[in-house]
Design an enzyme around this catalytic site. Structure first.
Site, PDB file in Angstrom:
ATOM      1  N   PRO A 197       0.881  -1.222  -0.052  1.00  0.00           N
ATOM      2  CA  PRO A 197      -0.153   0.110  -0.080  1.00  0.00           C
ATOM      3  C   PRO A 197       0.724   1.148  -0.038  1.00  0.00           C
ATOM      4  CG  PRO A 197      -0.880  -1.432   1.547  1.00  0.00           C
ATOM      5  CD  PRO A 197       0.384  -2.225   1.114  1.00  0.00           C
ATOM      6  N   ARG A 198       0.364   2.464  -0.463  1.00  0.00           N
ATOM      7  CA  ARG A 198       1.074   3.721  -0.646  1.00  0.00           C
ATOM      8  C   ARG A 198       1.062   4.041   0.841  1.00  0.00           C
ATOM      9  NH1 ARG A 198      -3.171   5.358  -4.586  1.00  0.00           N
ATOM     10  NH2 ARG A 198      -2.614   4.551  -6.443  1.00  0.00           N
ATOM     11  N   GLY A 199       2.364   4.739   1.120  1.00  0.00           N
ATOM     12  CA  GLY A 199       2.513   5.201   2.508  1.00  0.00           C
ATOM     13  C   GLY A 199       3.442   4.088   3.245  1.00  0.00           C
ATOM     14  N   CYS A 200       3.472   2.953   2.844  1.00  0.00           N
ATOM     15  CA  CYS A 200       3.970   1.944   3.931  1.00  0.00           C
ATOM     16  C   CYS A 200       5.595   1.885   3.282  1.00  0.00           C
ATOM     17  CB  CYS A 200       3.632   0.339   3.449  1.00  0.00           C
ATOM     18  SG  CYS A 200       1.952   0.330   4.189  1.00  0.00           S
ATOM     19  N   ILE A 201       6.313   2.091   4.406  1.00  0.00           N
ATOM     20  CA  ILE A 201       7.835   1.989   4.151  1.00  0.00           C
ATOM     21  C   ILE A 201       8.355   0.465   3.664  1.00  0.00           C
ATOM     22  CG2 ILE A 201       9.995   2.450   5.430  1.00  0.00           C
ATOM     23  CD1 ILE A 201       8.542   4.413   7.094  1.00  0.00           C
TER      24      ILE A 201
END
Length: 105
Positions: A101-105
């Site tokens: 997911p977007r925003g996951c490092i």
């Protein structure tokens, strides 16, 4: 690009183990991915999150963030961390065969 074999099927994955083509994922692959990731046996609550992640990806083209997952999946953020230690959104997405997911490092 590398490949992994889950449930007898070879699938291409990226360097973090995420499927390059989510269409290749099948439910019988999830337990193997979960064990590989250290999650253990999948319970009904795990499956609730995994199926929710796949539905969100199909609908929006990305998996939900932890905050969105906690608000809309029916599983609290606290329980998400119990089910999927080390980053619930990222780990659940990997088990669900969808991109990180977007925003996951």
């Amino acid at each position: 690009m590398s490949t992994k074999v889950y449930a007898g099927t070879e699938v291409p994955v990226n360097d973090e183990g995420f499927f390059l083509d989510p269409v290749q994922w099948r439910e019988d692959m999830a337990p193997e991915i979960a064990h590989e990731a250290g999650v253990g046996d999948l319970t009904d609550r795990h499956w609730q999150v995994i199926r929710f992640m796949r539905a969100e990806f199909a609908d929006k083209g990305t998996g939900p963030t932890v905050r969105a997952l906690g608000k809309t999946s029916g599983v609290s953020v606290k329980e998400l961390y119990q089910l999927f230690p080390k980053g619930p959104a990222k780990l659940a997405a990997r088990i669900a065969g969808i991109p990180k997911p977007r925003g996951c490092i």
